[in-house]
Scaffold this active site. Sequence first.
Site, PDB file in Angstrom:
ATOM      1  N   HIS A 168      25.723 -61.787 -46.220  1.00 35.85           N
ATOM      2  CA  HIS A 168      26.017 -62.742 -45.139  1.00 35.85           C
ATOM      3  C   HIS A 168      24.740 -63.236 -44.484  1.00 35.85           C
ATOM      4  O   HIS A 168      23.634 -62.743 -44.748  1.00 35.85           O
ATOM      5  CB  HIS A 168      26.930 -62.094 -44.094  1.00 35.85           C
ATOM      6  CG  HIS A 168      26.371 -60.869 -43.429  1.00 35.85           C
ATOM      7  ND1 HIS A 168      25.411 -60.921 -42.440  1.00 35.85           N
ATOM      8  CD2 HIS A 168      26.642 -59.553 -43.613  1.00 35.85           C
ATOM      9  CE1 HIS A 168      25.120 -59.693 -42.031  1.00 35.85           C
ATOM     10  NE2 HIS A 168      25.841 -58.843 -42.738  1.00 35.85           N
ATOM     11  N   CYS A 207      25.478 -53.826 -45.241  1.00 37.89           N
ATOM     12  CA  CYS A 207      25.613 -55.187 -45.748  1.00 37.89           C
ATOM     13  C   CYS A 207      24.238 -55.769 -46.080  1.00 37.89           C
ATOM     14  O   CYS A 207      23.200 -55.251 -45.660  1.00 37.89           O
ATOM     15  CB  CYS A 207      26.317 -56.071 -44.724  1.00 37.89           C
ATOM     16  SG  CYS A 207      28.069 -55.680 -44.514  1.00 37.89           S
TER      17      CYS A 207
END
Length: 210
Positions: free
Chosen positions: A170, A186
Amino acid sequence: MLIMLVAAATIAPQASWTLPPPQVEPDDTVTYMKEGSSPPAPRWRRPAPAPAPSHLPAAPAAPAPAAAANTLGLRVGDILIDTASHRLMFAVSPGRVETFPVAVGKQGARWKGTAVVGRKVVFPTWRPTARMRSKERNLPSVVAPGRHNPLGTRAIYLYRNGRDTLFRIHGTNAPWSIGKSVSHGCIRMLNASVEHLYDEVRIGARVTVR
């Protein structure tokens, strides 16, 4: 008169109706992978994205992705993330990859393995996991798109065996963290970089973290 109207309605040909396009909210602009389905061809292109929320600042310019030889045998469209060098490599052809700097998981939150791209979201809403909230009790349950959203402008959701791994590739609202080991697992990219990757990567693409 009523009889004539009824007769006219009966004789008139049926109109062909189509539903109007849905009013898409930013977090609804997604693409899902259907379990057991074959991934579409590389270079999948999505419809025009939803407009940015008015409270989201313009993304800073990011350097163009660096090109390198595809010496690792990546299939076209697949992604390799090297956590040691904080680099993401995206295979654009049998002989060439694009590379991007990324932030990866901090000590104790790192993971390695293989997943696939199962979902893609424009201006995602962030929902911290229960584990994250148990460790940081001041975290909200939901963060809407905007300058305070740590997912930035795009999110690529990683799935394994048809299930969400809860790990994503992301954007970020903390560009200074790129190149460091600071996340909860992440993979963070500069917003401009993840927007480029979002447009190029296909649903079903293999993602390897090593």
